[in-house]
Enzyme design. Sequence first.
Site, PDB file in Angstrom:
ATOM      1  CE  LYS A 101      -4.208   1.093   2.538  1.00 47.69           C
ATOM      2  NZ  LYS A 101      -4.745   0.983   3.899  1.00 47.69           N
TER       3      LYS A 101
HETATM    4  C1  E4P Z   1      -8.090   1.461   4.261  1.00 47.70           C
HETATM    5  O1  E4P Z   1      -7.384   1.044   3.378  1.00 47.70           O
HETATM    6  C2  E4P Z   1      -7.973   2.810   4.835  1.00 47.70           C
HETATM    7  O2  E4P Z   1      -6.696   3.008   5.351  1.00 47.70           O
HETATM    8  C3  E4P Z   1      -9.036   3.007   5.888  1.00 47.70           C
HETATM    9  O3  E4P Z   1     -10.271   2.576   5.366  1.00 47.70           O
HETATM   10  C4  E4P Z   1      -9.127   4.439   6.391  1.00 47.70           C
HETATM   11  O4  E4P Z   1     -10.263   4.558   7.212  1.00 47.70           O
HETATM   12  P1  E4P Z   1     -10.510   5.799   8.199  1.00 47.70           P
HETATM   13  O5  E4P Z   1     -10.693   7.026   7.367  1.00 47.70           O
HETATM   14  O6  E4P Z   1     -11.739   5.440   8.963  1.00 47.70           O
HETATM   15  O7  E4P Z   1      -9.281   5.902   9.064  1.00 47.70           O
END
Ligand code: E4P
Length: 262
Positions: A83
């Site tokens: 990622k």
């Molecule tokens: C997933 O890949 C993201 O990092 C995550 O959904 C972010 O979520 P949040 O905005 O609730 O922290």
Amino acid sequence: MKIFLDTADIEEIRIAARWGILDGVTTNPSLYAKVGGSYEDILRQICRLTSGPVSAEVVAEDVEGMLTEGRAFAKLARNIVVKVPMSEEGLEAIARFSEEGIKTNCTLIFTTNQGLLAAKAGASLISPFVGRLDDINQDGMVVIRELAEVFAIHDIDSEILAASLRHPFHVTQAALAGAHISTLPFKVVQQMVHHPLTDKGIKTFRDDWDKARASAAATSTTAPAGTPADAATGDGGDARGNGAKPAKVVRAAGASASKRRR
Ligand code: E4P
């Protein structure tokens, strides 16, 4: 639409896997911070629980640092996806990973144009953050809908991974908007399972079942079959009706049951 769990909590992932709804997992540094320990160990464990893509996020902000972290993650298991945040360096790292055959998830996407660039650089997953846009009074779902349209028009293979989803309605909206994947906190999956009428219905059916069984058990205790009187008359009772109680009780129970059904 595939469902990923957005967590680094092994127990939550184990439960979702048992429910048969788990297509993959996304993690990020904040989710990892909630559980602590070794990030690498957690990733290895997650990769044993699902054969779907498991996103491991780099924290370096320079290209070489991203490449070093990402290559190390990719060696942990064959289903690791690196990622990488949307940035100039992130795009370059995504392009390099792509040349090396390492899959990437471009994260922190807030516009359709960012998603388009990430796909062009070679990211296999594109993660628009819906909830964080909603938080600042913008409709986060618009990015999902526009990217779905753009990818369809231009025949782009990257998958849209709706991220930062905060409640079940987000999930329905993401599915309708054309997201290929939604990544969800475990709590949201639990909320999707339940409905007050479903939960109430399960309880009512169980209560009615228990009542019917208790009544059937009481009937069979008070009306044992094969008494001497039955044997003597052959019809369950003598000429005056004595000994016919069991048959009457059974008929009465049957009649009241059919009345209840109507
Ligand atoms: C997933 O890949 C993201 O990092 C995550 O959904 C972010 O979520 P949040 O905005 O609730 O922290």
